[in-house]
Write a protein that holds these residues in place. Sequence first.
Motif, PDB file in Angstrom:
ATOM      1  N   LEU A 124       0.817  -1.219   0.000  1.00 18.81           N
ATOM      2  CA  LEU A 124       0.000   0.000   0.000  1.00 18.81           C
ATOM      3  C   LEU A 124       0.847   1.264   0.000  1.00 18.81           C
ATOM      4  CD1 LEU A 124      -2.777   1.274   0.047  1.00 18.81           C
ATOM      5  CD2 LEU A 124      -2.817   0.985   2.539  1.00 18.81           C
ATOM      6  N   THR A 125       1.928   1.295   0.757  1.00 21.16           N
ATOM      7  CA  THR A 125       2.709   2.533   0.876  1.00 21.16           C
ATOM      8  C   THR A 125       3.256   3.022  -0.464  1.00 21.16           C
ATOM      9  OG1 THR A 125       3.258   2.025   3.177  1.00 21.16           O
ATOM     10  CG2 THR A 125       4.648   3.633   2.034  1.00 21.16           C
ATOM     11  N   PRO A 126       3.852   2.157  -1.307  1.00 17.68           N
ATOM     12  CA  PRO A 126       4.302   2.674  -2.613  1.00 17.68           C
ATOM     13  C   PRO A 126       3.159   3.116  -3.509  1.00 17.68           C
ATOM     14  CG  PRO A 126       4.654   0.306  -2.465  1.00 17.68           C
ATOM     15  CD  PRO A 126       4.293   0.769  -1.092  1.00 17.68           C
ATOM     16  N   ARG A 127       1.991   2.542  -3.322  1.00 22.05           N
ATOM     17  CA  ARG A 127       0.834   2.993  -4.098  1.00 22.05           C
ATOM     18  C   ARG A 127       0.410   4.392  -3.646  1.00 22.05           C
ATOM     19  NH1 ARG A 127      -1.324  -3.128  -3.841  1.00 22.05           N
ATOM     20  NH2 ARG A 127      -0.931  -3.669  -6.028  1.00 22.05           N
ATOM     21  N   LEU A 128       0.452   4.653  -2.357  1.00 18.74           N
ATOM     22  CA  LEU A 128       0.167   5.999  -1.864  1.00 18.74           C
ATOM     23  C   LEU A 128       1.197   6.998  -2.378  1.00 18.74           C
ATOM     24  CD1 LEU A 128      -0.708   5.273   1.881  1.00 18.74           C
ATOM     25  CD2 LEU A 128      -2.307   5.829   0.052  1.00 18.74           C
ATOM     26  N   THR A 129       2.449   6.585  -2.386  1.00 21.18           N
ATOM     27  CA  THR A 129       3.510   7.467  -2.882  1.00 21.18           C
ATOM     28  C   THR A 129       3.288   7.807  -4.343  1.00 21.18           C
ATOM     29  OG1 THR A 129       5.081   6.512  -1.300  1.00 21.18           O
ATOM     30  CG2 THR A 129       6.001   7.696  -3.181  1.00 21.18           C
ATOM     31  N   ALA A 130       2.903   6.819  -5.135  1.00 21.52           N
ATOM     32  CA  ALA A 130       2.643   7.066  -6.553  1.00 21.52           C
ATOM     33  C   ALA A 130       1.504   8.064  -6.728  1.00 21.52           C
ATOM     34  CB  ALA A 130       2.313   5.754  -7.259  1.00 21.52           C
ATOM     35  N   ALA A 131       0.441   7.912  -5.938  1.00 17.26           N
ATOM     36  CA  ALA A 131      -0.690   8.845  -6.033  1.00 17.26           C
ATOM     37  C   ALA A 131      -0.267  10.254  -5.654  1.00 17.26           C
ATOM     38  CB  ALA A 131      -1.834   8.370  -5.138  1.00 17.26           C
ATOM     39  N   LEU A 136       1.519  11.971  -8.559  1.00 21.05           N
ATOM     40  CA  LEU A 136       0.789  12.139  -9.820  1.00 21.05           C
ATOM     41  C   LEU A 136      -0.526  12.882  -9.573  1.00 21.05           C
ATOM     42  CD1 LEU A 136       1.326   8.597 -11.388  1.00 21.05           C
ATOM     43  CD2 LEU A 136       2.365  10.742 -12.158  1.00 21.05           C
ATOM     44  N   PRO A 137      -0.467  14.091  -9.018  1.00 17.63           N
ATOM     45  CA  PRO A 137      -1.702  14.796  -8.663  1.00 17.63           C
ATOM     46  C   PRO A 137      -2.529  15.245  -9.867  1.00 17.63           C
ATOM     47  CG  PRO A 137       0.181  16.247  -8.396  1.00 17.63           C
ATOM     48  CD  PRO A 137       0.734  14.883  -8.688  1.00 17.63           C
ATOM     49  N   ASP A 138      -1.949  15.212 -11.066  1.00 13.24           N
ATOM     50  CA  ASP A 138      -2.720  15.563 -12.254  1.00 13.24           C
ATOM     51  C   ASP A 138      -3.488  14.371 -12.801  1.00 13.24           C
ATOM     52  OD1 ASP A 138      -0.402  14.249 -13.017  1.00 13.24           O
ATOM     53  OD2 ASP A 138      -0.327  15.249 -14.973  1.00 13.24           O
ATOM     54  N   VAL A 139      -3.304  13.203 -12.170  1.00 12.76           N
ATOM     55  CA  VAL A 139      -4.001  11.989 -12.599  1.00 12.76           C
ATOM     56  C   VAL A 139      -4.798  11.376 -11.452  1.00 12.76           C
ATOM     57  CG1 VAL A 139      -3.734   9.668 -13.550  1.00 12.76           C
ATOM     58  CG2 VAL A 139      -2.222  11.512 -14.333  1.00 12.76           C
ATOM     59  N   LEU A 140      -4.131  11.195 -10.319  1.00 15.49           N
ATOM     60  CA  LEU A 140      -4.726  10.521  -9.166  1.00 15.49           C
ATOM     61  C   LEU A 140      -5.002  11.509  -8.041  1.00 15.49           C
ATOM     62  CD1 LEU A 140      -2.207   7.564  -9.226  1.00 15.49           C
ATOM     63  CD2 LEU A 140      -4.647   7.302  -9.638  1.00 15.49           C
ATOM     64  N   LEU A 141      -6.113  11.305  -7.354  1.00 16.37           N
ATOM     65  CA  LEU A 141      -6.390  12.127  -6.177  1.00 16.37           C
ATOM     66  C   LEU A 141      -5.334  11.820  -5.126  1.00 16.37           C
ATOM     67  CD1 LEU A 141      -8.649  14.116  -5.172  1.00 16.37           C
ATOM     68  CD2 LEU A 141      -9.584  12.158  -3.923  1.00 16.37           C
ATOM     69  N   PRO A 142      -4.569  12.819  -4.672  1.00 17.65           N
ATOM     70  CA  PRO A 142      -3.472  12.531  -3.737  1.00 17.65           C
ATOM     71  C   PRO A 142      -3.999  12.304  -2.321  1.00 17.65           C
ATOM     72  CG  PRO A 142      -3.555  14.874  -4.234  1.00 17.65           C
ATOM     73  CD  PRO A 142      -4.578  14.224  -5.118  1.00 17.65           C
ATOM     74  N   PRO A 143      -3.347  11.432  -1.559  1.00 15.26           N
ATOM     75  CA  PRO A 143      -3.769  11.185  -0.175  1.00 15.26           C
ATOM     76  C   PRO A 143      -3.435  12.376   0.713  1.00 15.26           C
ATOM     77  CG  PRO A 143      -1.724  10.037  -0.639  1.00 15.26           C
ATOM     78  CD  PRO A 143      -2.167  10.632  -1.945  1.00 15.26           C
ATOM     79  N   LEU A 144      -4.126  12.450   1.855  1.00 22.81           N
ATOM     80  CA  LEU A 144      -3.870  13.518   2.818  1.00 22.81           C
ATOM     81  C   LEU A 144      -2.659  13.215   3.692  1.00 22.81           C
ATOM     82  CD1 LEU A 144      -7.525  14.293   3.952  1.00 22.81           C
ATOM     83  CD2 LEU A 144      -6.090  15.656   2.420  1.00 22.81           C
ATOM     84  N   THR A 145      -2.324  11.951   3.823  1.00 25.64           N
ATOM     85  CA  THR A 145      -1.172  11.554   4.635  1.00 25.64           C
ATOM     86  C   THR A 145      -0.308  10.602   3.806  1.00 25.64           C
ATOM     87  OG1 THR A 145      -2.498   9.776   5.613  1.00 25.64           O
ATOM     88  CG2 THR A 145      -2.333  11.830   6.845  1.00 25.64           C
ATOM     89  N   PRO A 146       1.008  10.599   4.019  1.00 25.15           N
ATOM     90  CA  PRO A 146       1.896   9.832   3.148  1.00 25.15           C
ATOM     91  C   PRO A 146       1.943   8.338   3.432  1.00 25.15           C
ATOM     92  CG  PRO A 146       3.169  10.982   4.806  1.00 25.15           C
ATOM     93  CD  PRO A 146       1.749  11.446   4.970  1.00 25.15           C
ATOM     94  N   LEU A 156      -8.645  10.223 -10.804  1.00 20.99           N
ATOM     95  CA  LEU A 156      -8.861   8.823 -10.488  1.00 20.99           C
ATOM     96  C   LEU A 156      -8.653   8.587  -8.996  1.00 20.99           C
ATOM     97  CD1 LEU A 156      -6.900   7.153 -13.431  1.00 20.99           C
ATOM     98  CD2 LEU A 156      -9.374   7.404 -13.229  1.00 20.99           C
ATOM     99  N   ILE A 157      -9.426   7.673  -8.430  1.00 22.19           N
ATOM    100  CA  ILE A 157      -9.276   7.301  -7.028  1.00 22.19           C
ATOM    101  C   ILE A 157      -9.081   5.792  -6.919  1.00 22.19           C
ATOM    102  CG2 ILE A 157     -10.645   9.244  -6.199  1.00 22.19           C
ATOM    103  CD1 ILE A 157     -12.959   7.234  -5.772  1.00 22.19           C
ATOM    104  N   ASP A 158      -8.829   5.335  -5.702  1.00 24.04           N
ATOM    105  CA  ASP A 158      -8.701   3.931  -5.338  1.00 24.04           C
ATOM    106  C   ASP A 158      -7.396   3.340  -5.875  1.00 24.04           C
ATOM    107  OD1 ASP A 158      -8.984   1.367  -4.505  1.00 24.04           O
ATOM    108  OD2 ASP A 158     -10.877   0.970  -5.523  1.00 24.04           O
ATOM    109  N   VAL A 159      -6.374   3.356  -5.042  1.00 26.24           N
ATOM    110  CA  VAL A 159      -5.054   2.871  -5.457  1.00 26.24           C
ATOM    111  C   VAL A 159      -4.797   1.425  -5.058  1.00 26.24           C
ATOM    112  CG1 VAL A 159      -4.081   5.195  -5.360  1.00 26.24           C
ATOM    113  CG2 VAL A 159      -3.936   3.704  -3.338  1.00 26.24           C
ATOM    114  N   ASP A 160      -5.809   0.729  -4.552  1.00 26.25           N
ATOM    115  CA  ASP A 160      -5.596  -0.624  -4.041  1.00 26.25           C
ATOM    116  C   ASP A 160      -5.059  -1.586  -5.090  1.00 26.25           C
ATOM    117  OD1 ASP A 160      -7.140  -1.069  -1.108  1.00 26.25           O
ATOM    118  OD2 ASP A 160      -7.760   0.667  -2.257  1.00 26.25           O
TER     119      ASP A 160
END
Length: 312
Positions: free
Chosen positions: A60-67, A70-80, A202-206
């Motif tokens: 999960l952590t590298p998926r959050l990092t990718a989001a 890429l804020p122009d594609v994926l909705l970024p998380p509030l916490t890393p 886009l959302i949902d990085v699972d």
Amino acid sequence: MTATPLLTDLTLRARAQAHQATANCPCGAATLADRPDATVVRHAGTVAKAHAPDTTPADLTPRLTAAAHLPDVLLPPLTPAPVTLHDRLVTFWPYGTPVDPDDPDAAPWEAAGTLLARLHRSPVPTTGLPPMRGPAKAAHAVTRLRTTGPHPAAAPVLRAWDTLPAWARAEAPMPDTTTLCHGDLHLGQLVRHPTSDGPWRLIDVDDLGVGVPAWDLARPAAWYACGLLPPDEWTRFLTAYRDAHGPAVPAAGDPWPALDVPARALTVQTAARALTKALAQDRPLDEVEQALVDACARMGSVPPQLAPSSAK
């Protein structure tokens, strides 16, 4: 319905994240999903998600990092990084307005195609991103169908599954491990970014990871092939993807050779889920579910491509 301890505490975490300096607030919490694989609550402009029990920090952590990158594609998380709550990993996100299911004419097919192309053209992060989970989810749906119980419509679905190559059944590595993919693209995975202009994201990085980019086009392709998505909507989506130089299909000409296997797999996955749901509810298949089963039956008689019923 009685709230579970996880749902109760997740709601409190969402409120704390939304109002870190406020002890009390008039906002009401909303449960957006409460399933075995995901519990999601909203409080004001914050969404808290408890991920599936088998989700690991290493995935999960590298998926959050990718989001986040890429804020122009994926909705970024509030916490890393995720936190742990009741042995479940929890992440926090800004709330974005979802696609209105009651207004199909306003469905953002162009935005979906453009965002996918941007994602597929993005450099793969060097943070150990795992494989895209699309084939694994399809295999899970088929396994659930086999273990839930017999259904009179299961035979053509399982036969169609057996015709797929091993990589599409998650029995072998995917042939492409150089492209960043979403893994579970559908219109429910788009929201408007909570800013004044509200661009789609886009959302949902699972299921995010490296893999075959055609998989991300496969759900709308499968629905088009089954006659469930109008040709003009499919064309809008595909044209936007091509105009944005998406690499999953040729820039012109017939896209189906690239889409055929993933579209078949998504058809089987969706049909398997439909049969499992019908068994659990002890009810007959509805019209859409029957169309998916019929498409699976056609797969055995139309090799090597699933002929779109709307193109017949």
